[in-house]
Motif scaffolding. Sequence first.
Motif, PDB file in Angstrom:
ATOM      1  N   SER A  54       0.823  -1.214   0.000  1.00 37.22           N
ATOM      2  CA  SER A  54       0.000   0.000   0.000  1.00 37.22           C
ATOM      3  C   SER A  54       0.854   1.259   0.000  1.00 37.22           C
ATOM      4  CB  SER A  54      -0.946  -0.004   1.206  1.00 37.22           C
ATOM      5  OG  SER A  54      -2.028  -0.881   0.991  1.00 37.22           O
ATOM      6  N   ILE A  55       1.984   1.209   0.703  1.00 38.84           N
ATOM      7  CA  ILE A  55       2.894   2.366   0.699  1.00 38.84           C
ATOM      8  C   ILE A  55       3.405   2.632  -0.716  1.00 38.84           C
ATOM      9  CG2 ILE A  55       5.150   3.198   1.457  1.00 38.84           C
ATOM     10  CD1 ILE A  55       4.657   1.738   4.115  1.00 38.84           C
ATOM     11  N   ILE A  56       3.752   1.575  -1.435  1.00 39.65           N
ATOM     12  CA  ILE A  56       4.250   1.738  -2.811  1.00 39.65           C
ATOM     13  C   ILE A  56       3.178   2.375  -3.698  1.00 39.65           C
ATOM     14  CG2 ILE A  56       4.941   0.476  -4.890  1.00 39.65           C
ATOM     15  CD1 ILE A  56       6.368  -1.516  -3.001  1.00 39.65           C
ATOM     16  N   ILE A  57       1.937   1.905  -3.566  1.00 39.79           N
ATOM     17  CA  ILE A  57       0.853   2.483  -4.374  1.00 39.79           C
ATOM     18  C   ILE A  57       0.695   3.969  -4.059  1.00 39.79           C
ATOM     19  CG2 ILE A  57      -1.634   2.447  -4.796  1.00 39.79           C
ATOM     20  CD1 ILE A  57      -1.521  -0.598  -4.276  1.00 39.79           C
ATOM     21  N   GLY A  58       0.659   4.309  -2.771  1.00 43.15           N
ATOM     22  CA  GLY A  58       0.497   5.710  -2.386  1.00 43.15           C
ATOM     23  C   GLY A  58       1.655   6.573  -2.818  1.00 43.15           C
ATOM     24  N   THR A  59       2.872   6.088  -2.633  1.00 44.96           N
ATOM     25  CA  THR A  59       4.065   6.842  -3.025  1.00 44.96           C
ATOM     26  C   THR A  59       4.117   7.051  -4.526  1.00 44.96           C
ATOM     27  OG1 THR A  59       5.266   5.894  -1.139  1.00 44.96           O
ATOM     28  CG2 THR A  59       6.581   6.904  -2.874  1.00 44.96           C
ATOM     29  N   THR A  60       3.680   6.056  -5.284  1.00 44.66           N
ATOM     30  CA  THR A  60       3.717   6.117  -6.742  1.00 44.66           C
ATOM     31  C   THR A  60       2.863   7.259  -7.290  1.00 44.66           C
ATOM     32  OG1 THR A  60       4.156   3.744  -6.939  1.00 44.66           O
ATOM     33  CG2 THR A  60       3.208   4.827  -8.852  1.00 44.66           C
ATOM     34  N   VAL A  61       1.702   7.487  -6.691  1.00 48.76           N
ATOM     35  CA  VAL A  61       0.750   8.467  -7.251  1.00 48.76           C
ATOM     36  C   VAL A  61       0.732   9.801  -6.528  1.00 48.76           C
ATOM     37  CG1 VAL A  61      -0.721   6.578  -8.019  1.00 48.76           C
ATOM     38  CG2 VAL A  61      -1.201   7.672  -5.831  1.00 48.76           C
ATOM     39  N   GLN A  62       1.401   9.891  -5.406  1.00 49.22           N
ATOM     40  CA  GLN A  62       1.276  11.076  -4.555  1.00 49.22           C
ATOM     41  C   GLN A  62       1.658  12.359  -5.294  1.00 49.22           C
ATOM     42  OE1 GLN A  62       3.646  10.903  -0.946  1.00 49.22           O
ATOM     43  NE2 GLN A  62       1.958  11.756   0.240  1.00 49.22           N
ATOM     44  N   ASN A  63       0.750  13.355  -5.241  1.00 50.54           N
ATOM     45  CA  ASN A  63       0.984  14.686  -5.824  1.00 50.54           C
ATOM     46  C   ASN A  63       1.276  14.639  -7.324  1.00 50.54           C
ATOM     47  OD1 ASN A  63       0.754  15.887  -3.227  1.00 50.54           O
ATOM     48  ND2 ASN A  63       2.882  15.347  -2.793  1.00 50.54           N
ATOM     49  N   ASN A  64       0.742  13.632  -8.012  1.00 50.37           N
ATOM     50  CA  ASN A  64       0.967  13.515  -9.447  1.00 50.37           C
ATOM     51  C   ASN A  64      -0.369  13.171 -10.126  1.00 50.37           C
ATOM     52  OD1 ASN A  64       1.689  12.616 -12.110  1.00 50.37           O
ATOM     53  ND2 ASN A  64       3.766  12.256 -11.385  1.00 50.37           N
ATOM     54  N   PRO A  65      -1.100  14.190 -10.617  1.00 52.18           N
ATOM     55  CA  PRO A  65      -2.438  13.960 -11.188  1.00 52.18           C
ATOM     56  C   PRO A  65      -2.466  12.916 -12.297  1.00 52.18           C
ATOM     57  CG  PRO A  65      -2.038  16.308 -10.884  1.00 52.18           C
ATOM     58  CD  PRO A  65      -0.741  15.611 -10.600  1.00 52.18           C
ATOM     59  N   GLU A  66      -1.447  12.909 -13.151  1.00 52.02           N
ATOM     60  CA  GLU A  66      -1.436  11.947 -14.249  1.00 52.02           C
ATOM     61  C   GLU A  66      -1.350  10.517 -13.733  1.00 52.02           C
ATOM     62  OE1 GLU A  66       1.197  10.795 -18.225  1.00 52.02           O
ATOM     63  OE2 GLU A  66       1.667  12.599 -17.081  1.00 52.02           O
ATOM     64  N   LEU A  67      -0.502  10.294 -12.723  1.00 54.39           N
ATOM     65  CA  LEU A  67      -0.363   8.947 -12.175  1.00 54.39           C
ATOM     66  C   LEU A  67      -1.566   8.576 -11.313  1.00 54.39           C
ATOM     67  CD1 LEU A  67       3.454   8.815 -11.317  1.00 54.39           C
ATOM     68  CD2 LEU A  67       2.264   8.310 -13.458  1.00 54.39           C
ATOM     69  N   GLN A  68      -2.161   9.571 -10.641  1.00 55.82           N
ATOM     70  CA  GLN A  68      -3.413   9.318  -9.912  1.00 55.82           C
ATOM     71  C   GLN A  68      -4.481   8.790 -10.867  1.00 55.82           C
ATOM     72  OE1 GLN A  68      -3.783  13.343  -8.205  1.00 55.82           O
ATOM     73  NE2 GLN A  68      -4.107  12.371  -6.223  1.00 55.82           N
ATOM     74  N   ALA A  69      -4.581   9.441 -12.033  1.00 52.66           N
ATOM     75  CA  ALA A  69      -5.589   9.041 -13.017  1.00 52.66           C
ATOM     76  C   ALA A  69      -5.344   7.616 -13.506  1.00 52.66           C
ATOM     77  CB  ALA A  69      -5.586  10.020 -14.189  1.00 52.66           C
ATOM     78  N   MET A  70      -4.094   7.259 -13.703  1.00 51.04           N
ATOM     79  CA  MET A  70      -3.771   5.913 -14.168  1.00 51.04           C
ATOM     80  C   MET A  70      -4.171   4.872 -13.129  1.00 51.04           C
ATOM     81  SD  MET A  70      -0.035   6.616 -15.912  1.00 51.04           S
ATOM     82  CE  MET A  70       0.242   4.885 -16.241  1.00 51.04           C
ATOM     83  N   ALA A  71      -3.826   5.115 -11.866  1.00 52.69           N
ATOM     84  CA  ALA A  71      -4.162   4.163 -10.807  1.00 52.69           C
ATOM     85  C   ALA A  71      -5.675   4.087 -10.594  1.00 52.69           C
ATOM     86  CB  ALA A  71      -3.468   4.570  -9.510  1.00 52.69           C
ATOM     87  N   TYR A  72      -6.336   5.218 -10.744  1.00 55.89           N
ATOM     88  CA  TYR A  72      -7.804   5.255 -10.643  1.00 55.89           C
ATOM     89  C   TYR A  72      -8.432   4.358 -11.698  1.00 55.89           C
ATOM     90  CZ  TYR A  72     -12.314   7.245 -12.122  1.00 55.89           C
ATOM     91  OH  TYR A  72     -13.600   7.413 -12.553  1.00 55.89           O
ATOM     92  N   ARG A  73      -7.932   4.464 -12.920  1.00 56.46           N
ATOM     93  CA  ARG A  73      -8.484   3.649 -14.010  1.00 56.46           C
ATOM     94  C   ARG A  73      -8.168   2.162 -13.821  1.00 56.46           C
ATOM     95  NH1 ARG A  73      -6.703   8.192 -17.105  1.00 56.46           N
ATOM     96  NH2 ARG A  73      -4.772   7.094 -17.644  1.00 56.46           N
ATOM     97  N   LEU A  74      -7.117   1.865 -13.065  1.00 55.82           N
ATOM     98  CA  LEU A  74      -6.730   0.473 -12.844  1.00 55.82           C
ATOM     99  C   LEU A  74      -7.451  -0.162 -11.654  1.00 55.82           C
ATOM    100  CD1 LEU A  74      -2.906   0.851 -13.548  1.00 55.82           C
ATOM    101  CD2 LEU A  74      -4.538  -0.467 -14.915  1.00 55.82           C
ATOM    102  N   GLY A  75      -8.385   0.576 -11.043  1.00 56.13           N
ATOM    103  CA  GLY A  75      -9.219   0.004  -9.986  1.00 56.13           C
ATOM    104  C   GLY A  75      -8.597  -0.025  -8.609  1.00 56.13           C
ATOM    105  N   ALA A  76      -7.672   0.884  -8.340  1.00 61.87           N
ATOM    106  CA  ALA A  76      -6.992   0.864  -7.046  1.00 61.87           C
ATOM    107  C   ALA A  76      -7.924   1.220  -5.886  1.00 61.87           C
ATOM    108  CB  ALA A  76      -5.804   1.825  -7.071  1.00 61.87           C
ATOM    109  N   ILE A  77      -8.841   2.155  -6.099  1.00 63.05           N
ATOM    110  CA  ILE A  77      -9.675   2.633  -4.996  1.00 63.05           C
ATOM    111  C   ILE A  77     -10.623   1.560  -4.468  1.00 63.05           C
ATOM    112  CG2 ILE A  77     -11.489   4.298  -4.364  1.00 63.05           C
ATOM    113  CD1 ILE A  77     -10.025   6.322  -6.148  1.00 63.05           C
ATOM    114  N   PRO A  78     -11.386   0.847  -5.304  1.00 63.19           N
ATOM    115  CA  PRO A  78     -12.252  -0.210  -4.770  1.00 63.19           C
ATOM    116  C   PRO A  78     -11.475  -1.277  -3.996  1.00 63.19           C
ATOM    117  CG  PRO A  78     -12.817   0.261  -7.052  1.00 63.19           C
ATOM    118  CD  PRO A  78     -11.558   1.011  -6.769  1.00 63.19           C
ATOM    119  N   SER A  79     -10.325  -1.666  -4.509  1.00 62.18           N
ATOM    120  CA  SER A  79      -9.536  -2.708  -3.839  1.00 62.18           C
ATOM    121  C   SER A  79      -9.034  -2.246  -2.480  1.00 62.18           C
ATOM    122  CB  SER A  79      -8.352  -3.114  -4.728  1.00 62.18           C
ATOM    123  OG  SER A  79      -8.794  -3.752  -5.911  1.00 62.18           O
ATOM    124  N   LEU A  80      -8.562  -1.010  -2.420  1.00 59.32           N
ATOM    125  CA  LEU A  80      -8.044  -0.493  -1.148  1.00 59.32           C
ATOM    126  C   LEU A  80      -9.157  -0.277  -0.132  1.00 59.32           C
ATOM    127  CD1 LEU A  80      -5.344   1.931  -2.535  1.00 59.32           C
ATOM    128  CD2 LEU A  80      -4.918  -0.022  -1.025  1.00 59.32           C
TER     129      LEU A  80
END
Length: 339
Positions: A135-161
């Motif tokens: 979970s730390i890796i997922i959060g660190t990967t997208v933190q403060n980066n809208p483009e990477l947030q959007a990618m993780a959002y599309r990959l279904g990260a929020i429902p799983s977490l």
Amino acid sequence: MPGQEVPAGLHIQIDMATGQRQARLMPAEAGDVDNANAVELNAGAGQEVLAVNHAYTDRFQELIERVLDAGAKSVDRSANELLDEQLDELKELVYDPRQAERLLRTPGAVAALLQLSSPMPALQAWAASTQRLSSIIIGTTVQNNPELQAMAYRLGAIPSLLHALRDERDAKTAGKHVFALSALTRGHSLALEQFINLGGFRILSELNPLASVVYKGEIEASKLDLRIVRFVEDMLNPEFNPRVAATSASMISQFAGVWCSTLAARLVDSLEDVVDDDQQTSLAYERRLAYLRSLRVLQQAHHDMCILPASFKRWKENELSHINHSDDEYRQVLENIEA
């Protein structure tokens, strides 16, 4: 020889005794030697940098492949220690936005990390340390980066977490799931709307780590409680999420009223000072201050919805009557709360 053309680049001097001209090759100047050496050194340094970059890239790929392999297999507790070491190394590498994007673009990598972070089914889940690191890796990967947030959002990260957070029984691990969710939703309207529509507010409000019998250890439960309070405060603050849809904005406003009442009730009923443990006493004070700050922010952002019960006014008056003079910040925050 007399009349012979002198090639360019030769040093010419006259023999004063004979009057004849003499030519010879010019010696290399010290600066020329230094420049040549510098060019050679720079070329060598460039080759070293390329070699390091290749090694860095190869290692990153190895770590991603290890994550993919672990996520695709059943849990192997004998490999947990090595996997944690590799995840910890990957965690440091994804601070580099280029590597973070590379991880997200690797097919199956996010799904593998989400699988590793899941606490269910309990008998087939990876160790808590592995779940936390994932979970730390997922959060660190997208933190403060809208483009990477959007990618993780599309990959279904929020429902799983959210599923992981709801089912988690370890307070420390749950805190890492909250961190990842916060990094995914902060400032990203679509992610926040999905979080709301999936019942994220309800899940957070129902956790109540300090009153729960699920989480063991008051200190870790207190830390989780603080993380939740700050996360909710950010989500309800229009400053961080100004562009949500009208429906989501209405839900945010409604929950702000519920959350104000929840924090007030916890201050009145649940937060007793601890006198036999300095660390717990410090956490109790920090918790009260965090609750009060959140209440103040919510009153400013959702004034019409954040209505506090009469019991809070009595608690506030009693609290102000015995605050130490050294607690100036606490007094100031408390005095600014409308009750």
